[in-house]
Design an enzyme around this catalytic site. Sequence first.
Site, PDB file in Angstrom:
ATOM      1  N   HIS A 105      68.498   6.203 -19.118  1.00 20.99           N
ATOM      2  CA  HIS A 105      67.170   6.707 -18.805  1.00 20.99           C
ATOM      3  C   HIS A 105      66.095   5.773 -19.335  1.00 20.99           C
ATOM      4  O   HIS A 105      65.236   5.310 -18.606  1.00 20.99           O
ATOM      5  CB  HIS A 105      66.977   8.113 -19.380  1.00 20.99           C
TER       6      HIS A 105
ATOM      7  N   HIS B 181      70.978  17.957 -18.332  1.00 20.88           N
ATOM      8  CA  HIS B 181      70.023  16.888 -18.043  1.00 20.88           C
ATOM      9  C   HIS B 181      70.308  15.626 -18.842  1.00 20.88           C
ATOM     10  O   HIS B 181      70.616  15.680 -20.028  1.00 20.88           O
ATOM     11  CB  HIS B 181      68.607  17.384 -18.366  1.00 20.88           C
TER      12      HIS B 181
END
Length: 274
Positions: A41, A5
């Site tokens: 992110h 991830h």
Amino acid sequence: WIMGHMVNAIERVDEFLNLGANAIEFDIDFDKDGIAQITHHGIPCNCGRKCTKKAIFTEYLDNIRQVTTPDDPKFREQLVLLALDLKLLRISSAKAYRAGEDVAKKLLDHYWQRGNSRARAYILLNIPLVEDYEFIRAFKDTLKNEGYESYNDKVGINFTGNEDLDKIRDVLEILGIHKQVWQADGITSCFARGTERLKEALEKRDTPGYNYINKIYAWTLVRKSIMRRSLRLGVDGVMSNNPDRVIKVLKEKEFADKFRLATYNDNPWEKFRG
């Protein structure tokens, strides 16, 4: 499939592969006009993770092309799936089509190199909400217009916003997509999530003739107990900050004879018939 991830820094690719991942997820951030700029992110993100790692998107693609090209010095055989987490919520929905065009062209130029690359990974386009479905239309239109429709065989679709499954099916019907569909279900690792929607998705996946879910993964799992729960339910993949923990769970007696790591010979678009 074990998906590492938030692998947004180039140097972290090998790190996650060394921990056991055979797929990686990275975030694509756009400017206000829908042009893909960086893998990033941003804050907030998962508990226990730094959210600020980044790379220029085209440079990231150049590197990952090498990592997934047989005989390249950087080649890692285990990496077979790339999940592109498209940060479309940060731009206007009106720019979704432009974003789809841009990502398709950057993949053509930097990953597939318009037929000159032997990079072999499958690509999963992670769309946050069904309202951004024009991204998918644009992506496919661009491959067609550029003369590379054959790459559609390497590309799958996934809506990640935990929306109503029938609503997702309706949008896939509008787009004429009846194959190569993953369904994600999950929440940030900071919180717990129930299994009601996940069970519904699994039931649909296993319904004969249902063509709108081929594979399912749960995200973002860090606790072994939740990994075990998801495996017992029958997921096809797990997204985790800790691929090594997933590896350890898979080696436990309960799961060792039921699951194995996917390889390049396993088609990520086909339903598993156990």
